[in-house]
Design an enzyme around this catalytic site. Structure first.
Site, PDB file in Angstrom:
ATOM      1  CD  GLU A  79       2.703  -4.734   8.805  1.00 25.31           C
ATOM      2  OE1 GLU A  79       3.780  -4.579   9.561  1.00 25.31           O
ATOM      3  OE2 GLU A  79       2.358  -4.521   7.826  1.00 25.31           O
TER       4      GLU A  79
ATOM      5  CE  LYS B 148       5.153  -2.931  11.938  1.00 25.96           C
ATOM      6  NZ  LYS B 148       5.820  -3.613  10.965  1.00 25.96           N
ATOM      7  CD  GLN B 149       2.273   0.379  10.587  1.00 28.93           C
ATOM      8  OE1 GLN B 149       3.286  -0.811  10.588  1.00 28.93           O
ATOM      9  NE2 GLN B 149       2.359   0.859   8.815  1.00 28.93           N
TER      10      GLN B 149
ATOM     11  CD1 TRP C   8       0.788  -0.691   2.923  1.00 23.69           C
ATOM     12  CD2 TRP C   8      -0.650   0.708   3.648  1.00 23.69           C
ATOM     13  NE1 TRP C   8       1.348   0.146   4.316  1.00 23.69           N
ATOM     14  CE2 TRP C   8       0.193   1.246   4.876  1.00 23.69           C
ATOM     15  CE3 TRP C   8      -1.789   1.965   3.267  1.00 23.69           C
ATOM     16  CZ2 TRP C   8       0.258   1.927   5.753  1.00 23.69           C
ATOM     17  CZ3 TRP C   8      -2.030   2.815   4.994  1.00 23.69           C
ATOM     18  CH2 TRP C   8      -0.884   2.879   5.898  1.00 23.69           C
ATOM     19  CG  ASP C   9       4.650   0.757   1.415  1.00 26.73           C
ATOM     20  OD1 ASP C   9       4.171  -0.186   1.651  1.00 26.73           O
ATOM     21  OD2 ASP C   9       6.062   0.490   1.808  1.00 26.73           O
TER      22      ASP C   9
HETATM   23  O1  IFM Z   1       3.418  -1.654   4.458  1.00 27.99           O
HETATM   24  C1  IFM Z   1       4.567  -1.643   5.472  1.00 27.99           C
HETATM   25  C2  IFM Z   1       3.801  -1.700   5.841  1.00 27.99           C
HETATM   26  O2  IFM Z   1       2.752  -1.391   6.476  1.00 27.99           O
HETATM   27  C3  IFM Z   1       4.292  -2.363   7.215  1.00 27.99           C
HETATM   28  N1  IFM Z   1       5.924  -3.221   7.205  1.00 27.99           N
HETATM   29  C4  IFM Z   1       6.205  -2.954   6.144  1.00 27.99           C
HETATM   30  C5  IFM Z   1       5.556  -2.535   5.079  1.00 27.99           C
HETATM   31  C6  IFM Z   1       6.899  -2.342   3.474  1.00 27.99           C
HETATM   32  O3  IFM Z   1       6.566  -1.166   3.473  1.00 27.99           O
END
Ligand code: IFM
Length: 715
Positions: free
Chosen positions: A462, A570-571, A320-321
């Site tokens: 995640e 995580k994010q 999705w990046d």
């Molecule tokens: O798409 C990301 C994910 O959100 C977090 N882990 C790494 C992936 C690739 O950059």
């Protein structure tokens, strides 16, 4: 400070991996890691190809590295002048972001080796290098240069049945193991001094040996041209590689064409940042350099792997990046590139339909890690436990369903920003309808109330797997449904034809009923719960959770991870939601959620900090945004980001952060917004920045935005 170059002095073995990423040169077709001319597999030298994949046995499927046609190794009086084997007196490595040129300058006792290298931005199949050898003593010298086929692979080997030719140019041809895709590399060399040349095919490649008597104080120059083609470029890649070798001009002319092509890229996309002591401007240039080095300008339908063209990490897959972090740069600067990225999703719709069917759903469930043709690269066991060394069952593949909505989101954005419906007509509308159909079949209707839910999912964070009603996912899915409804309501010829073709009337009726029941309600000023039950998890501090880590490589998510049962994420997740759907939230709501989630975010993903920076600008705290901007923009210079997930290597360049850096500067600090080709600005400059200037492409016209402390102008 020179804001267009980055230099490192001295040689340290432990920097080899990071420098391979930091000093990479690329042109979208291939990336050449920032290694020394004489290095090979052990030092992770690699020519990483875009879009060519292979699987060796039951190992992970990953992209293919091409043979290295710029290999060159010097011996002087029989002694190997290889960095690492021989201790240098001086060593310097430089990357020039503006020109896309890598340089090394190594002084050994008997000789100085200097080289320049580029992946031509003007000719995607061409790599060039120029070696300059200056001797400090009379010596017998031998330069072995050619095509090295002893390749670095994570899950290889991938190339088999090599054949070698030594004339008219050096040539290697091989085939991938799984799909028999031919891969060819040819090499031409030209020396500006008399030498005795022999050519040989060896086990590890095809080489020429140049022997000469070097004189003290004299300089000897050799230029190399390496040309790479694969079966995906058309028939006879070997012949095409040889033909291109034959057509190459002198090094200087090829360099001039390459530089001109980079200048064109910069004129469409460079961001001038004044202030911040030069460091911020350099980091931003580095970010954009890395992004543009891997942008698929040579293709019509291709996207960008999560670690770009820096290696086989993350299986060379598209995440999705691309839609959420890369697409925004391109749609505002080079809309044709944005189209190329989205066409990849349109063309890989069959893979998404297959994946949905595989899980028993209708519509399009896009792969979490997409490879060519929309093949899912993500495995069920995507992490290896550092304690037991056993593969861990992860659910990214099955449960990270926001990916389909993210793609629909970008398709819709393209339409909104440009006002151009061509992508919708070319298949974008079909993607949106099929993604909405997927969510319809994935949603659960509650029996006890009038709500619809998405159960058992993973949101952007995640570390918390298999949760119910992740706010981000529900909003993305509902948005996708509303786009499908809007397409139908627009009642265009192509939408009508599509609804008929897909037999979509019943879905449409259901979408109208379900969408309002799925769409989360965000009360003014409220704290948004990331998913059902999140607020009941242990509210441990980040420091406390970090102190429970036993091994720096251990994975924090999945069942037994240190974060999984806590509120540490995580994010950016809720914060990403507020960034992507600004109109749904007041500044106060954005701030309240930012302040709650920021201390609970590990920023363990390079995708995180930019969302925090963007949203801090939203509630007009550029001081809070600054730290996240610096972290995002400097990631590939500092060698930042995580390098391990359990026992799996995840290092490389960070395209999403590179795109994120542009987003912070343009969408955050400058407050750029474009709708239907109309530009508006709402600047929020941090005190470190005096001026920001960058081009924007709106309705096919390039406009320069300048933002200062006094205001802004458009020219
Ligand atoms: O798409 C990301 C994910 O959100 C977090 N882990 C790494 C992936 C690739 O950059």
């Amino acid at each position: 400070m020179d804001i267009w170059t980055f230099t490192q002095d001295g040689y340290r073995e432990e920097d080899i991996v990071t420098n391979g990423n930091r000093f990479l040169v690329g042109n979208g077709y291939m990336g050449f890691r920032g290694t020394m001319d004489e290095w090979g597999r052990r030092q992770m030298a690699a020519v990483c190809l875009a879009g060519v994949y292979d699987q060796n046995g039951d190992r992970w499927r990953e992209p293919v590295n091409a043979p290295n046609g710029l290999f060159a190794r010097l011996t002087v009086n029989g002694a190997d002048m290889a960095l690492g084997a021989e201790k240098p007196l001086e060593h310097r490595q430089t990357i020039d972001f503006r020109r896309g040129v890598h340089k090394r300058d190594t002084l050994f006792e008997p000789v100085r080796i200097q080289s320049e290298r580029f992946a031509s931005m003007a000719e995607p199949h061409l790599l060039r290098s120029r070696l300059t050898l200056t001797f400090r003593q009379d010596a017998e010298a031998e330069l072995l240069c050619g095509i090295d086929t002893d390749l670095w692979d994570i899950n290889g080997p991938h190339l088999f049945d090599y054949t070698y030719k030594t004339s008219p140019f050096l040539l290697t041809e091989a085939r991938t193991g799984e799909l028999n895709i031919p891969v060819a590399a040819a090499q031409n060399a030209s020396a500006d001094f008399p030498c005795e040349e022999t050519r040989e095919a060896a086990e590890t490649g095809v080489f020429r040996r140049l022997r000469f008597n070097a004189a003290a104080g004299q300089t000897y120059t050799i230029t190399l041209a390496a040309c790479v083609f694969t079966g995906l470029d058309g028939p006879n890649p070997g012949e095409r590689a040889q033909a291109l070798c034959g057509q190459t001009r002198g090094f200087a002319e090829d360099l001039t064409a390459h530089e001109a092509a980079w200048e064109a890229v910069w004129s469409a996309s460079a961001v001038e940042l004044h202030g911040g002591g030069g460091e911020a401007a350099r980091s931003l240039n580095a970010s954009l350099y890395h992004l543009h080095s891997i942008a698929p300008r040579h293709a019509q339908s291709l996207s960008v792997p999560a670690r770009g063209l820096s290696g086989q990490t993350y299986k060379g897959a598209v995440f999705w990046d691309s839609e959420i972090f890369l697409f925004p740069v391109f749609v505002h600067t080079e809309p044709e590139l944005a189209k190329t990225l989205l066409r990849y999703r349109i063309d890989t719709l069959p893979g998404a339909l297959r994946k949905a069917a595989e899980y028993g759903y209708r519509g399009a469930f896009y792969p979490w890690e997409s490879q060519e043709g929309g093949a899912e690269g993500c495995t069920d066991y995507n992490v290896t436990d550092v304690f037991t060394h056993r593969p861990v069952r992860t659910y990214f593949r099955d449960k990270q369903i926001h990916i389909s909505g993210d793609i629909a989101y970008a398709l819709w954005k393209y339409y909104e920003i440009t006002g151009d419906d061509s992508l919708m007509r070319e298949g974008g509308a079909e993607v949106i309808l099929q993604c909405a159909r997927f969510y319809l079949s994935r949603a659960h209707r509650r029996a006890d109330c009038d709500k619809t839910e998405l159960l058992d999912v993973i949101g952007p964070d995640e570390y918390h797997e298999r949760v119910n009603n992740n706010a981000f996912t529900n909003q993305m899915a509902a948005h996708c449904m509303s786009c499908a409804i809007a397409l139908a309501d627009a009642d265009t010829d192509f939408a009508r034809a599509l609804i008929q073709k897909l037999d979509y009337d019943a879905d449409l009726a259901l979408l109208r009923e379900i969408e309002p029941k799925l769409r989360p309600v965000f009360a003014e000023g409220a704290l948004i719960e990331q998913f059902d039950g999140y607020f009941s998890l242990e509210d441990a501090s980040l420091a406390a959770v970090r102190s429970r880590v036993l091994d720096e490589r251990e994975y924090w998510g999945t069942n037994h991870g240190v974060a999984a049962h806590t509120q540490i994420i995580k994010q950016a997740d809720v914060v990403a939601l507020t960034a992507l759907f600004p109109s749904l939230f007041s500044d106060q709501t954005v701030e309240r959620n930012w302040r709650y989630y920021e201390p609970r975010t590990e920023h363990g993903s390079s995708l995180s900090a930019c969302m925090y920076a963007l949203t801090a600008c939203r509630f007009r705290r550029p001081d809070l945004a600054w730290e996240h901007f610096v972290k995002t923009a400097s990631i590939d210079l500092s060698g930042g980001g995580k390098h391990w997930a359990g026992e799996i290597y995840i290092g490389g360049t960070h395209p999403a952060a590179n795109g994120g850096a542009w987003m912070i500067a343009a969408l955050g600090f400058a407050g750029l917004s474009v709708r239907n080709g109309e530009i508006t600005l709402n600047p929020c400059l941090p005190e470190q920045i005096e001026t920001l200037r960058f081009p924007v492409c709106a309705r096919g016209k390039r406009v320069t935005v300048t933002v200062t402390r006094q205001g802004w102008t458009l020219e």
